[in-house]
Design a protein around this motif. Structure first.
Motif, PDB file in Angstrom:
ATOM      1  N   ARG A   1       1.036  -3.388   4.570  1.00  0.00           N
ATOM      2  CA  ARG A   1       0.847  -4.520   3.672  1.00  0.00           C
ATOM      3  C   ARG A   1      -0.406  -4.335   2.826  1.00  0.00           C
ATOM      4  NH1 ARG A   1      -2.302  -8.876   3.351  1.00  0.00           N
ATOM      5  NH2 ARG A   1      -3.261  -8.569   5.373  1.00  0.00           N
ATOM      6  N   TYR A   2      -1.459  -3.862   3.420  1.00  0.00           N
ATOM      7  CA  TYR A   2      -2.720  -3.738   2.709  1.00  0.00           C
ATOM      8  C   TYR A   2      -2.701  -2.593   1.686  1.00  0.00           C
ATOM      9  CZ  TYR A   2      -7.648  -4.483   1.901  1.00  0.00           C
ATOM     10  OH  TYR A   2      -8.848  -4.778   1.314  1.00  0.00           O
ATOM     11  N   ARG A   3      -1.785  -1.657   1.833  1.00  0.00           N
ATOM     12  CA  ARG A   3      -1.691  -0.555   0.871  1.00  0.00           C
ATOM     13  C   ARG A   3      -1.080  -1.006  -0.455  1.00  0.00           C
ATOM     14  NH1 ARG A   3      -0.273   2.688   5.532  1.00  0.00           N
ATOM     15  NH2 ARG A   3       1.917   2.318   5.077  1.00  0.00           N
TER      16      ARG A   3
ATOM     17  N   ASP B   1      -7.512  -9.456   3.878  1.00  0.00           N
ATOM     18  CA  ASP B   1      -7.661  -8.201   4.614  1.00  0.00           C
ATOM     19  C   ASP B   1      -6.623  -8.102   5.722  1.00  0.00           C
ATOM     20  OD1 ASP B   1      -9.829  -7.492   3.061  1.00  0.00           O
ATOM     21  OD2 ASP B   1     -11.287  -8.361   4.458  1.00  0.00           O
ATOM     22  N   PRO B   2      -6.396  -6.874   6.209  1.00  0.00           N
ATOM     23  CA  PRO B   2      -5.490  -6.727   7.355  1.00  0.00           C
ATOM     24  C   PRO B   2      -5.954  -7.611   8.510  1.00  0.00           C
ATOM     25  CG  PRO B   2      -6.079  -4.580   6.490  1.00  0.00           C
ATOM     26  CD  PRO B   2      -6.947  -5.598   5.791  1.00  0.00           C
TER      27      PRO B   2
ATOM     28  N   GLU C   1       0.508  -4.433   9.136  1.00  0.00           N
ATOM     29  CA  GLU C   1      -0.694  -4.864   8.420  1.00  0.00           C
ATOM     30  C   GLU C   1      -1.268  -3.734   7.566  1.00  0.00           C
ATOM     31  OE1 GLU C   1      -2.586  -8.104   8.261  1.00  0.00           O
ATOM     32  OE2 GLU C   1      -0.413  -8.289   8.404  1.00  0.00           O
ATOM     33  N   GLN C   2      -1.245  -2.515   8.073  1.00  0.00           N
ATOM     34  CA  GLN C   2      -1.745  -1.386   7.286  1.00  0.00           C
ATOM     35  C   GLN C   2      -0.865  -1.146   6.067  1.00  0.00           C
ATOM     36  OE1 GLN C   2      -2.074   1.870  10.030  1.00  0.00           O
ATOM     37  NE2 GLN C   2      -3.797   0.945  11.110  1.00  0.00           N
TER      38      GLN C   2
ATOM     39  N   ARG D   1      -1.991  -7.809  -0.887  1.00  0.00           N
ATOM     40  CA  ARG D   1      -3.423  -7.779  -0.627  1.00  0.00           C
ATOM     41  C   ARG D   1      -4.071  -9.114  -0.987  1.00  0.00           C
ATOM     42  NH1 ARG D   1      -5.867  -2.671  -3.126  1.00  0.00           N
ATOM     43  NH2 ARG D   1      -4.183  -1.720  -1.982  1.00  0.00           N
TER      44      ARG D   1
END
Length: 54
Positions: A19-21, A30-31, A16-17, A26
């Motif tokens: 993916r959000y970068r 949100d994660p 998840e982290q 995005r």
């Protein structure tokens, strides 16, 4: 078993982290936290392991 569940939880958070970068994923939002059912199972596994060790 506990280690496998804990590893899965960590992989979820890492994914998840990551993916959000990136900009395009995005758009999915949100994660996402660990699903509540998974978190409950992880807590149960840790608790049962602690009670066995004691």
């Amino acid at each position: 078993m506990t280690a496998a569940v804990a590893n899965t939880a960590q992989l979820w958070q890492d994914t998840e982290q990551a993916r959000y970068r990136r900009a395009y994923p995005r758009l999915l939002g949100d994660p996402q936290p660990l699903p509540p059912r998974w978190l409950a199972r992880l807590r149960e596994a840790v608790a049962s392991k602690s009670s066995i060790s004691a």
